[in-house]
Design a protein around this motif. Structure first.
Motif, PDB file in Angstrom:
ATOM      1  N   ASP A  17       0.759  -0.995   0.061  1.00  0.00           N
ATOM      2  CA  ASP A  17       0.177   0.516  -0.382  1.00  0.00           C
ATOM      3  C   ASP A  17       0.823   1.200   0.250  1.00  0.00           C
ATOM      4  N   GLU A  32      -2.398   3.267  13.234  1.00  0.00           N
ATOM      5  CA  GLU A  32      -3.279   2.154  11.923  1.00  0.00           C
ATOM      6  C   GLU A  32      -1.941   1.954  11.234  1.00  0.00           C
ATOM      7  N   TYR A  33      -1.294   3.248  10.509  1.00  0.00           N
ATOM      8  CA  TYR A  33      -0.919   2.756   9.891  1.00  0.00           C
ATOM      9  C   TYR A  33       1.293   3.104  10.620  1.00  0.00           C
ATOM     10  N   ARG A  52       2.783   2.704   3.256  1.00  0.00           N
ATOM     11  CA  ARG A  52       2.068   2.523   4.142  1.00  0.00           C
ATOM     12  C   ARG A  52       1.570   1.544   4.620  1.00  0.00           C
ATOM     13  N   LYS A  53       2.243   0.983   5.810  1.00  0.00           N
ATOM     14  CA  LYS A  53       2.053  -0.412   6.517  1.00  0.00           C
ATOM     15  C   LYS A  53       0.777  -0.200   7.596  1.00  0.00           C
ATOM     16  N   LYS A  54       0.556  -1.446   7.596  1.00  0.00           N
ATOM     17  CA  LYS A  54      -1.137  -2.140   8.341  1.00  0.00           C
ATOM     18  C   LYS A  54      -0.559  -2.336   9.615  1.00  0.00           C
ATOM     19  N   GLN A  55      -0.361  -1.167  10.957  1.00  0.00           N
ATOM     20  CA  GLN A  55      -0.530  -1.875  12.508  1.00  0.00           C
ATOM     21  C   GLN A  55      -1.379  -3.021  12.923  1.00  0.00           C
ATOM     22  N   ASP A  56      -1.729  -4.231  12.671  1.00  0.00           N
ATOM     23  CA  ASP A  56      -2.953  -5.039  12.677  1.00  0.00           C
ATOM     24  C   ASP A  56      -2.672  -5.753  13.879  1.00  0.00           C
TER      25      ASP A  56
END
Length: 117
Positions: free
Chosen positions: A20, A52-53, A32-36
């Motif tokens: 992303d 979140e990212y 952008r790297k999702k922190q999930d």
């Protein structure tokens, strides 16, 4: 010879599907790297301010190379475009370019090699 210089320069890369990214007005790419992770979600529920990212911006040179990767251009074509845009600043051209592409592919997993057939 499977790994000759010609084979390397004829390699074609594409941006990995899971990546992303956004391109700013100045043509700077931000990944952008999702922190999930479950722990991150848990702490967000407790009202901790965890974004979140995460965002990683590439420099001008890296952004230019990243935007050249389209699943059609060869490493040779990307190198020629770099040399045209940056001239002497891009030297040593293919040594730097191949090292950067390897980093994006192996370490970051932002790009992947496609079949050139």
């Amino acid at each position: 010879m499977p790994n000759s210089n010609e084979d390397v320069l004829d390699a074609i890369f594409k941006i990995a599907d899971a990546v992303d990214y956004e391109v700013g007005a100045d043509n700077i790419v931000t990944i952008r790297k999702k922190q999930d992770h479950p722990i991150q979600r848990f702490f967000r529920k407790l009202a901790f301010r965890i974004p979140e990212y995460t965002r990683r911006s590439l420099d001008e040179y890296g952004s230019y190379v990243f935007l050249q990767i389209d699943g059609r251009r060869t490493v040779r074509e990307i190198g020629e475009n770099l040399e045209e845009k940056y001239g002497e600043q891009a030297q040593p051209l293919y040594e730097r370019l191949l090292l950067y592409l390897k980093h994006l592919n192996v370490n970051c997993r932002y790009i992947e090699k496609t079949t050139s057939d």
